[in-house]
Design a protein around this motif. Structure first.
Motif, PDB file in Angstrom:
ATOM      1  N   MET A  81       0.845  -1.195   0.000  1.00  0.00           N
ATOM      2  CA  MET A  81       0.000   0.000   0.000  1.00  0.00           C
ATOM      3  C   MET A  81       0.880   1.244   0.000  1.00  0.00           C
ATOM      4  N   ASN A  82       0.412   2.316  -0.630  1.00  0.00           N
ATOM      5  CA  ASN A  82       1.184   3.556  -0.632  1.00  0.00           C
ATOM      6  C   ASN A  82       0.608   4.545   0.379  1.00  0.00           C
ATOM      7  N   LEU A  83       1.227   5.712   0.441  1.00  0.00           N
ATOM      8  CA  LEU A  83       0.795   6.709   1.417  1.00  0.00           C
ATOM      9  C   LEU A  83      -0.148   7.736   0.810  1.00  0.00           C
ATOM     10  N   ASN A  84      -0.643   7.476  -0.397  1.00  0.00           N
ATOM     11  CA  ASN A  84      -1.596   8.405  -1.004  1.00  0.00           C
ATOM     12  C   ASN A  84      -2.884   8.427  -0.181  1.00  0.00           C
ATOM     13  N   ALA A  85      -3.483   9.598  -0.107  1.00  0.00           N
ATOM     14  CA  ALA A  85      -4.703   9.744   0.683  1.00  0.00           C
ATOM     15  C   ALA A  85      -5.840   8.956   0.042  1.00  0.00           C
ATOM     16  N   PRO A  86      -6.517   8.099   0.820  1.00  0.00           N
ATOM     17  CA  PRO A  86      -7.681   7.399   0.275  1.00  0.00           C
ATOM     18  C   PRO A  86      -8.852   8.362   0.129  1.00  0.00           C
ATOM     19  N   SER A  87      -9.821   7.967  -0.665  1.00  0.00           N
ATOM     20  CA  SER A  87     -11.018   8.800  -0.794  1.00  0.00           C
ATOM     21  C   SER A  87     -11.852   8.658   0.474  1.00  0.00           C
ATOM     22  N   MET A  88     -12.496   9.758   0.856  1.00  0.00           N
ATOM     23  CA  MET A  88     -13.311   9.759   2.065  1.00  0.00           C
ATOM     24  C   MET A  88     -14.767   9.459   1.708  1.00  0.00           C
ATOM     25  N   SER A  89     -15.414   8.694   2.560  1.00  0.00           N
ATOM     26  CA  SER A  89     -16.853   8.440   2.456  1.00  0.00           C
ATOM     27  C   SER A  89     -17.557   9.215   3.571  1.00  0.00           C
ATOM     28  N   PRO A 102       1.563   9.710   8.408  1.00  0.00           N
ATOM     29  CA  PRO A 102       2.583   9.098   9.273  1.00  0.00           C
ATOM     30  C   PRO A 102       2.764   7.587   9.056  1.00  0.00           C
ATOM     31  N   GLY A 103       2.030   6.996   8.116  1.00  0.00           N
ATOM     32  CA  GLY A 103       2.268   5.603   7.734  1.00  0.00           C
ATOM     33  C   GLY A 103       1.448   4.549   8.449  1.00  0.00           C
ATOM     34  N   TRP A 104       0.460   4.953   9.230  1.00  0.00           N
ATOM     35  CA  TRP A 104      -0.346   3.950   9.945  1.00  0.00           C
ATOM     36  C   TRP A 104      -1.226   3.122   9.019  1.00  0.00           C
ATOM     37  N   LEU A 105      -1.843   3.751   8.042  1.00  0.00           N
ATOM     38  CA  LEU A 105      -2.693   3.000   7.108  1.00  0.00           C
ATOM     39  C   LEU A 105      -1.870   1.933   6.405  1.00  0.00           C
ATOM     40  N   LYS A 106      -0.696   2.298   5.946  1.00  0.00           N
ATOM     41  CA  LYS A 106       0.177   1.330   5.269  1.00  0.00           C
ATOM     42  C   LYS A 106       0.597   0.204   6.216  1.00  0.00           C
ATOM     43  N   ALA A 107       1.046   0.568   7.424  1.00  0.00           N
ATOM     44  CA  ALA A 107       1.532  -0.439   8.367  1.00  0.00           C
ATOM     45  C   ALA A 107       0.431  -1.428   8.749  1.00  0.00           C
ATOM     46  N   ARG A 124     -28.280  15.089  12.392  1.00  0.00           N
ATOM     47  CA  ARG A 124     -28.176  16.052  11.296  1.00  0.00           C
ATOM     48  C   ARG A 124     -26.730  16.245  10.845  1.00  0.00           C
ATOM     49  N   LEU A 125     -25.843  15.447  11.389  1.00  0.00           N
ATOM     50  CA  LEU A 125     -24.416  15.652  11.174  1.00  0.00           C
ATOM     51  C   LEU A 125     -23.883  14.710  10.099  1.00  0.00           C
ATOM     52  N   LYS A 126     -23.146  15.259   9.157  1.00  0.00           N
ATOM     53  CA  LYS A 126     -22.508  14.462   8.111  1.00  0.00           C
ATOM     54  C   LYS A 126     -21.043  14.285   8.497  1.00  0.00           C
ATOM     55  N   LEU A 127     -20.654  13.039   8.717  1.00  0.00           N
ATOM     56  CA  LEU A 127     -19.310  12.729   9.198  1.00  0.00           C
ATOM     57  C   LEU A 127     -18.548  11.920   8.158  1.00  0.00           C
ATOM     58  N   ALA A 128     -17.255  12.208   8.038  1.00  0.00           N
ATOM     59  CA  ALA A 128     -16.428  11.582   7.009  1.00  0.00           C
ATOM     60  C   ALA A 128     -15.559  10.474   7.612  1.00  0.00           C
ATOM     61  N   PHE A 129     -15.214   9.507   6.778  1.00  0.00           N
ATOM     62  CA  PHE A 129     -14.348   8.408   7.213  1.00  0.00           C
ATOM     63  C   PHE A 129     -13.710   7.761   5.994  1.00  0.00           C
ATOM     64  N   PHE A 130     -12.647   6.979   6.237  1.00  0.00           N
ATOM     65  CA  PHE A 130     -12.189   6.072   5.186  1.00  0.00           C
ATOM     66  C   PHE A 130     -12.213   4.648   5.719  1.00  0.00           C
ATOM     67  N   ASP A 131     -12.334   3.688   4.797  1.00  0.00           N
ATOM     68  CA  ASP A 131     -12.418   2.266   5.112  1.00  0.00           C
ATOM     69  C   ASP A 131     -11.516   1.555   4.111  1.00  0.00           C
ATOM     70  N   GLU A 132     -10.315   1.209   4.551  1.00  0.00           N
ATOM     71  CA  GLU A 132      -9.276   0.705   3.646  1.00  0.00           C
ATOM     72  C   GLU A 132      -8.698  -0.600   4.197  1.00  0.00           C
ATOM     73  N   SER A 174      -6.241  17.680  14.031  1.00  0.00           N
ATOM     74  CA  SER A 174      -5.734  16.805  12.979  1.00  0.00           C
ATOM     75  C   SER A 174      -6.901  16.314  12.120  1.00  0.00           C
ATOM     76  N   THR A 175      -6.649  15.317  11.299  1.00  0.00           N
ATOM     77  CA  THR A 175      -7.671  14.680  10.463  1.00  0.00           C
ATOM     78  C   THR A 175      -7.319  13.206  10.329  1.00  0.00           C
ATOM     79  N   ALA A 176      -8.231  12.427   9.783  1.00  0.00           N
ATOM     80  CA  ALA A 176      -7.935  11.014   9.541  1.00  0.00           C
ATOM     81  C   ALA A 176      -6.713  10.863   8.637  1.00  0.00           C
ATOM     82  N   ILE A 177      -6.619  11.725   7.624  1.00  0.00           N
ATOM     83  CA  ILE A 177      -5.492  11.637   6.685  1.00  0.00           C
ATOM     84  C   ILE A 177      -4.196  12.079   7.356  1.00  0.00           C
ATOM     85  N   ALA A 178      -4.221  13.236   8.035  1.00  0.00           N
ATOM     86  CA  ALA A 178      -3.002  13.781   8.638  1.00  0.00           C
ATOM     87  C   ALA A 178      -2.479  12.900   9.766  1.00  0.00           C
TER      88      ALA A 178
END
Length: 261
Positions: free
Chosen positions: A1-9, A48-53, A15-23, A39-43
């Motif tokens: 996996m690379n460190l490119n930002a995944p698309s957010m869903s 920092p490499g957590w999604l990849k790890a 009434r709140l619209k909340l964002a997330f990724f599921d990878e 911060s954010t899910a991406i930042a």
């Protein structure tokens, strides 16, 4: 996996619209990641490499943009940012994805939110990783009013408070809504009680940088808990500890032990 930002869903809670990724591996054990203040899910988890790890290790990696952060809806009332409210956002995301139980990891404010989630919904939390927050969870982490003031100051040049400057600069770097963050910092500082923390049965790993002057002692928090262990992240402060290799290695070993029980 690379460190490119995944698309957010997105999903909707009230009434709140909340964002997330599921990878990661859709069939792997789910890990829910809850980022820190400003911060954010991406930042917090991709750069920092957590999604990849975690993805490379076979986990399903889910991360939420907390209310007021990232591409989730922004709110300007401090009373909607209590950590138990944000914990319900995280549970709602698991509900949305049809996940009954997950490993839950939070950093800094996210660790506080994860703890309130474990207190209110112990059946949803398979394990708990608390990064960047030790005994400050129950004793507090100092005066954050100057940070709220720094966030809404006309310019970074007007901010003299050292920690205020640090968070203002970080908020600008992440292109955050500073008014929403100022409300968040005022509303999200509720402390967990020693009694509630002592009730948490989930296996817990607490990781704090040895140069972190915000978190408070990791060992002091672990001593209050039933099944907690500590990892010191050498020579890292609050901002730099999050992506450290020692932290990642410790978490992967912790998860491996839990998965093989």
């Amino acid at each position: 996996m690379n460190l490119n930002a995944p698309s957010m869903s997105h999903f909707v809670r009230g009434r709140l619209k909340l964002a997330f990724f599921d990878e990661g591996d859709p069939n792997g054990p789910p890990v829910l990641l809850i980022h820190g203040f400003a911060s954010t899910a991406i930042a917090n988890w991709v750069h920092p490499g957590w999604l990849k790890a975690l993805g490379d290790a076979g986990y399903r990696v889910i991360a939420i943009d907390n209310r007021g952060h990232g591409v989730s809806d922004k709110l300007y009332d401090a009373d909607v940012y209590h950590p138990w409210i944000m914990a319900e956002d995280a549970v709602a995301l698991l509900d949305h994805l049809g996940i009954s139980e997950a490993h839950v990891m939070g950093y800094s404010m996210g660790a506080r939110v994860a703890t309130f989630m474990a207190i209110a919904h112990p059946d949803r939390v398979r394990s708990l990783v608390l990064g960047g927050l030790g005994i400050g969870m129950v004793e507090g982490v100092g005066d954050w009013d100057p940070i709220a003031e720094a966030l809404v100051a006309a310019s970074l040049d007007d901010v003299t408070h050292q920690r205020g400057r640090m968070f203002r600069a970080f908020a600008e770097q992440t292109r955050s809504d500073r008014q929403a963050l100022a409300a968040c910092i005022q509303g999200s500082r509720d402390l967990a009680t020693k009694e509630d923390v002592a009730k948490i049965e989930a296996p817990t790993l607490i990781a704090v940088g040895t140069k972190d002057d915000i978190a408070g002692s990791a060992q002091a928090l672990a001593d209050l808990m039933q099944h907690a262990e500590v990892v010191d992240i050498p020579n890292r402060d609050h901002m730099l500890a999050v992506g450290d290799k020692v932290f990642k290695t410790a978490v992967l070993e912790f998860y491996k032990r839990i998965e093989h029980r």
